[in-house]
Enzyme design. Structure first.
Site: not given
Ligand code: ATR
Length: 287
Positions: A21, A72, A108, A159
């Site tokens: 961090s 969080k 954020d 998704t």
């Molecule tokens: P945080 O909460 O830290 O923002 P997270 O919950 O891991 O991170 O969310 C990551 C986002 O990036 C998600 O929306 C994820 O898509 P999904 O909802 O389909 O899981 C997206 N993401 C991560 N890897 C991806 C990839 N290779 N291609 C497209 N989207 C991706």
């Protein structure tokens, strides 16, 4: 070496793991520069111990804490009060202790907005955004953009059901300005043509998988501002491509600095020295 006394105010970063961090050096350098008797320390805590540690901090000389992955959401159950925007976002990254009470905030989204403004001169009001992703960072950014008067907040996620649910929630809880975008290149190109600012809020492009883009290159036009929340590497493939196409690139480190600056103000009622925070972050960039 800094030596705390009984008067020193502490600020903790609660999360797990915290090995890399940047927040502790970023805040401590400002405390040093402004000659403030504060100390910011990383505290790795498990989900099981979160409540105990938080309750103890309230009884000690803590001015507040930052909260990061994976706490969080869980921290909210331990708070006395919640700021309106944090409640809408549904996650807390900053807590202030005052008069024996705790109040949660989320800086954020504010960090993103201030970084965007600094780098591109754009404030959200009246502008059209296309966000890729639908995680916690997306929620904070999208809700904050809507709260600041964005004309449109379009959300595209792998998704699709998650993007639909978030857009619906923004429209219901903040302002009717959000729509979900199907995750195919035709829909993405059409949405990008309408948007002025494209934002990657996924982890796509992050070290060690640096050679990937979160959305098709063809979406980017020279008139766009392209922002990435990924800051490792500092220059992602997305931002490099944006610059090659003549678009304005906004780096993820700015959001990191400005969410910290907003938290600093909540903890201390004083403005952070953002230039000093940036110097510290620059060290991270240079490795
Ligand atoms: P945080 O909460 O830290 O923002 P997270 O919950 O891991 O991170 O969310 C990551 C986002 O990036 C998600 O929306 C994820 O898509 P999904 O909802 O389909 O899981 C997206 N993401 C991560 N890897 C991806 C990839 N290779 N291609 C497209 N989207 C991706």
């Amino acid at each position: 070496m800094f030596s705390p006394t009984v008067h020193t105010r502490f600020i903790a970063l609660l999360g797990n793991p915290l090995g890399h961090s940047i927040s502790p050096p970023m805040h401590n350098r400002v405390f040093e520069k402004l000659e403030m008797d504060y100390c910011y320390l990383p505290v790795e805590v498990t989900a099981e111990d979160l409540g105990t540690v938080f309750a103890a901090m309230k009884k000690m000389n803590f001015a507040g804490c930052n909260v990061t992955i994976p706490h969080k959401l869980a921290i909210m159950a331990h708070l006395d009060e919640l700021d309106d925007l944090a409640e809408t976002i549904g996650a807390v990254n900053t807590v202030r202790f005052q008069n024996g009470r705790s109040k949660g905030f989320n800086t954020d989204g504010e960090g993103f907005v201030r970084s965007l403004q600094e780098e591109s001169g754009i404030t959200p009001k009246g502008h059209r955004f296309l966000l890729f992703g639908c995680g916690g960072a997306t929620r904070a950014i999208a809700m904050t953009l809507a709260a600041h008067g964005a004309e449109r907040v379009m959300i595209c996620n792998r998704t699709e059901a998650k993007a639909e649910a978030l857009a619906e929630e923004i429209n219901r809880r903040v302002r009717p300005c959000a729509t979900s975008i199907a995750c195919n290149s035709k829909a993405q190109l059409a949405a990008a043509a309408e948007a002025e600012i494209l934002v990657n809020t996924t982890s796509v492009g992050m070290h060690p998988n640096e050679d990937v883009m979160p959305f098709p290159e063809a979406c980017i036009e020279a008139r766009h501002v392209v922002a990435d929340i990924v800051y490792n590497p500092w220059m992602t493939k997305l931002l490099r491509t944006a610059e090659e196409k003549g678009a304005k690139a906004v780096h993820g480190l700015g959001m990191l600095v400005w969410q910290g600056a907003a938290a600093f103000q909540i903890f201390t009622d004083r403005e952070a020295d953002v230039a000093v925070m940036k110097e510290e972050v620059e060290k991270l960039r240079k490795g």
